[in-house]
Design an enzyme around this catalytic site. Structure first.
Site, short mmCIF file in Angstrom:
data_model
loop_
_atom_site.label_atom_id
_atom_site.label_comp_id
_atom_site.label_asym_id
_atom_site.label_seq_id
_atom_site.Cartn_x
_atom_site.Cartn_y
_atom_site.Cartn_z
N TYR A 109 0.82 -1.21 0.00
CA TYR A 109 0.00 0.00 0.00
C TYR A 109 0.86 1.27 0.00
CZ TYR A 109 -4.06 2.96 0.99
OH TYR A 109 -5.03 3.91 0.92
N GLU A 115 1.76 6.35 -7.19
CA GLU A 115 0.67 7.19 -7.70
C GLU A 115 0.98 8.67 -7.53
OE1 GLU A 115 -3.01 5.94 -5.89
OE2 GLU A 115 -2.52 3.82 -6.23
#
Length: 233
Positions: free
Chosen positions: A154, A161
């Protein structure tokens, strides 16, 4: 989120719906496994094209196919919350369509490899979990992987991103891409550049909340008895 098996108290989907959901999740496993293979080959063999050109079609197909999961939730084929599902699906679609497809700088960012690695491994495990849950057989190892690999993946995915968003925002600002200026007959203004900056800013409060929520889910699932943990998410 991807398709979920019905939880206690939810309407059980019929045989046709279960067959469809199994095929959907199984095809997603194949798609993301292929993407991971492309990623590995790109970094281990002589490069003839950019990473984005190598994986573009596969990412577009299998990431955007996740929009179907909003319909799964809306039509109660799964027990997922429609609003949460919509937010989670479109956050990824935003990166794919609004950053990687829309700007050359976003697609060229070193964050792309990080994001794709985290996405592909996560989705292979997640969709396999859902597919096997439909047929009632989820090995404990898969349950453990689903609720453990996020610890590393994560943060890696979020970092990737954000790097892609950061690389794209300068191009968007320089070209005033997808922006609407004044004056116009609608008396409306919109800056896609500022919109991207807002999206990046939202990662700051949302990441810790989601990360801690995942740890809570991990304690809930892996802390229970083995039989029940195979059924939960």
């Amino acid at each position: 989120m991807a398709s979920k098996s019905s939880s206690k108290g939810s309407r059980e989907p019929g045989t046709l719906a279960k067959t469809y959901l199994f095929l959907y999740n199984f095809l997603q496993v194949i798609g993301w496994s292929y993407l991971l293979l492309l990623l590995i080959k790109h970094y281990t063999s002589p490069k003839k094209e950019s990473l984005w050109e190598t994986v573009k079609l596969t990412v577009i197909i299998f990431q955007n196919a996740a929009v179907l999961e909003i319909l799964h939730a809306a039509f109660r084929l799964v027990s997922s919350n429609v609003i949460i599902t919509t937010f989670q699906v479109f956050s990824r679609v935003m990166v794919v369509c609004g950053v990687l497809l829309a700007t050359p700088t976003g697609a060229a960012s070193p964050g792309l490899g990080l994001a794709l690695l985290a996405w592909s491994v996560t989705e292979i495990i997640r969709y396999m979990f859902y597919a096997l849950n439909i047929v009632g057989f989820v090995p404990y190892l898969l349950v453990w992987l689903r609720y453990t690999t996020f610890i590393a993946l994560y943060p890696i995915g979020v970092t990737g991103e954000l790097l892609c968003l950061y690389a794209a925002q300068s191009y968007v600002a320089a070209n005033q891409m997808w922006s609407v200026g004044m004056p116009n007959f609608l008396n409306f203004t919109f800056s896609y550049h500022y919109f991207m900056l807002i999206i990046m800013g939202l990662y700051v409060p949302l990441f810790p909340q989601m990360y801690l929520h995942m740890f809570a889910q991990r304690r809930k699932v892996l802390g229970g008895d083995g039989a029940s943990s195979k059924k939960k998410q």
